[in-house]
Design an enzyme around this catalytic site. Structure first.
Site, PDB file in Angstrom:
ATOM      1  N   SER A 193       0.798  -1.233   0.000  1.00  0.00           N
ATOM      2  CA  SER A 193       0.000   0.000   0.000  1.00  0.00           C
ATOM      3  C   SER A 193       0.825   1.274   0.000  1.00  0.00           C
ATOM      4  CB  SER A 193      -0.970   0.002   1.187  1.00  0.00           C
ATOM      5  OG  SER A 193      -2.069  -0.842   0.932  1.00  0.00           O
ATOM      6  N   LYS A 253      -0.060   3.613  -2.723  1.00  0.00           N
ATOM      7  CA  LYS A 253      -1.088   4.654  -2.595  1.00  0.00           C
ATOM      8  C   LYS A 253      -0.480   6.048  -2.530  1.00  0.00           C
ATOM      9  CE  LYS A 253      -4.695   1.826  -0.350  1.00  0.00           C
ATOM     10  NZ  LYS A 253      -4.075   0.499  -0.339  1.00  0.00           N
ATOM     11  N   SER A 274      -6.295   3.182   4.417  1.00  0.00           N
ATOM     12  CA  SER A 274      -5.737   2.379   3.333  1.00  0.00           C
ATOM     13  C   SER A 274      -6.828   1.696   2.510  1.00  0.00           C
ATOM     14  CB  SER A 274      -4.754   1.333   3.877  1.00  0.00           C
ATOM     15  OG  SER A 274      -3.825   0.946   2.897  1.00  0.00           O
TER      16      SER A 274
END
Length: 509
Positions: free
Chosen positions: A94, A97, A343
């Site tokens: 993640s 992101k 997230s």
């Protein structure tokens, strides 16, 4: 990213893999980093004391057999203060992101909003809408049942009590590819792998679009079945309740799973009379139909009836259709809070498609990833050493070195939207989930608490942490820690130890 570009990068990757690999020492990895047009020349600034501290942490036996990269920069100058396999391509999970957020802020702007529209190709005669009613989604992942209720109220306020035409959902703003190319089949039923549609619905204000919340609670009698509640209420999913109530004091064994390719949600297992609630966010199959089913219920609750041979279906709104009502989403700056703090994978994929739509007129992963790569390379990331496959980091094929992440985090600091980006990052030890986010239970003591602002990342065998921290003598630092191929139960304490060490460190003048 275009298919031929992916193929070229994969070919380069496999050519490199064929070359005999010679392990590098920490000192050999500490090398001059190629300068970009957005930075001063990034050179190694030797800090033997810091190097010794980080080296000691990285000697942890849990890292044996892993591929680990660490990069630390001076946030004011861009100087690389420490690099351990900093140029090794690793899976970011993640941490991807961060790239998506930066590209979205640069491309769309912090005030950008998604729109949902209700239109008709007919006219209102008396209290009857003579024609089709369209609900056109333009990607809003924050659309809630209450918004559909408001649409219905708006139509009723226009005098509409009957619709003599079809109810049509229009999701053509994006393509019809629902899942990113590397998503594991086993992830599809969970909110972390929800399908992406331009017309979708979230069950609550965590905004996990394309999911329903399924809650299982005890009923009154042993031998019966547990109670099941779905939020929002919808006939689009079918609950198959195979549970059994058992005596108080027994163990609970509830499973909630959706059958692949269907909207059958199967609930099995034992629920004691005194058992606690089981709850799961379940991704639906084809979320456009889900949004339409809930909208139809909203219309019915407002006394708006579908008459004649009316059907509910998917289609495209005519260009000359008349707008009846619409809604704008929260701004991108506001959306970044649930996206980054919690997230939210769906937001990453939606923003990717939206960037493709806005920049290239095509709401697809290919075009959206092309935008992300173009933006991050403009900020000095070496495009020849990265591979981007989705916007959330769920793919095990995304690749980027730790040095490239810290380069990106350095280069964006002068942008007007940077405060919104930094504010979106989880904050260590802050218990409010919309402040601390995924770091709220980590590094709960000073000087790391409230100081470390970083994005977490987690996949099977992958753990990452990248962001900012201020040292004990007031120097702002940028760090990226990427651990791949680990088998230990967790390696987060290693990441935390590095971040805490940076927070405690004092640099020699």
């Amino acid at each position: 990213m275009a298919t031929d570009k992916i193929a070229r990068k994969l070919f380069l990757f496999f050519l490199i893999a064929m070359v005999t690999f010679v392990p590098f020492t920490v000192q050999e990895q500490t090398q001059v980093v190629e300068a970009s047009k957005n930075t001063k020349e990034a050179v190694i600034s030797q800090s033997p004391d810091l190097q010794a501290k980080i080296d000691a942490i990285l000697s942890d036996e849990r890292l044996l057999g892993t591929s680990t990269g660490v990069s630390i920069r001076n946030a004011d100058t861009g100087e690389v203060l420490y690099s351990y396999h900093g140029d090794m391509r690793l899976h970011p999970a993640s941490n991807m992101k961060q790239l998506t957020t930066i590209a979205a802020l640069e491309t769309l702007g912090e005030d950008y909003q998604f729109t949902t529209e209700v239109l008709t190709d007919g006219s209102i005669t008396g209290n009857v809408l003579q024609g089709n009613l369209y609900i056109k989604g333009k990607g809003d992942p924050t659309l809630l049942e209450k918004d559909l209720d408001q649409f219905a109220k708006d139509l009723r306020a226009l005098g509409i009590q009957q619709i003599n035409g079809d109810l049509i959902g229009d999701d053509s703003w994006y393509d019809d590819v629902r899942l990113s190319q590397d998503l594991n089949w086993s992830d599809e039923q969970f909110y972390t792998g929800a399908q992406v549609s331009a017309l979708t619905l979230s069950p609550n204000e965590d905004y996990d679009a394309g999911t329903v919340i399924v809650e299982v609670t005890p009923s009154d009698e042993a031998g019966g079945k547990a109670q099941v509640k779905v939020t929002p209420e919808t006939d689009y999913v079918t609950i198959i309740n195979n549970t059994e109530m058992t005596a108080a004091g027994g163990s609970k064994s509830i499973s909630i799973e959706r059958e692949h390719g269907t909207n059958n949600i199967v609930i099995e297992g034992a629920m004691p009379l005194d058992g606690s609630r089981s709850r799961s966010w379940v991704a639906v199959w084809e979320p456009t139909g889900y949004a339409m089913d809930v909208f139809k219920k909203s219309l019915e609750e407002q006394g708006i009836k579908l008459v004649g041979n009316t059907d509910v279906k998917i289609g495209v709104t005519p260009e000359n259709a008349t707008l009846l009502t619409s809604k704008k989403s929260m701004t991108l700056e506001e959306l970044l809070i649930p996206f980054m703090k919690l997230s939210n994978n769906g937001h990453g994929e939606t923003l990717t498609k939206e960037m493709g739509k806005v920049v290239y007129g095509e709401g697809s992963w290919d075009k959206g990833l092309q935008v992300i790569e173009e933006v991050v390379t403009d900020f000095g990331v070496n495009g020849d050493t990265i591979l981007l496959r989705d916007g959330s980091g769920m793919s095990h094929k995304n690749m980027i070195p730790a040095n490239e992440i810290t380069q990106l985090l350095y280069a964006v600091q002068d942008e007007s939207w940077y405060p919104a980006f930094e504010f979106s990052l989880p904050v260590a030890g802050e218990s409010d989930r919309l402040v601390g986010g995924t770091l709220r239970t980590r590094m709960t003591s000073e000087p790391a608490k409230g100081n470390v602002k970083a994005k977490t990342g987690s996949l099977t065998g992958v753990s990452t942490l990248s962001g900012y921290v201020t040292s004990a003598d007031g120097k702002k630092l940028i760090f990226s820690i990427m651990i791949n191929n680990y088998l230990a139960s967790s390696v987060r304490s290693i990441e935390d130890s590095i971040a805490v060490t940076l927070a405690n460190h004092t640099f020699e003048e």
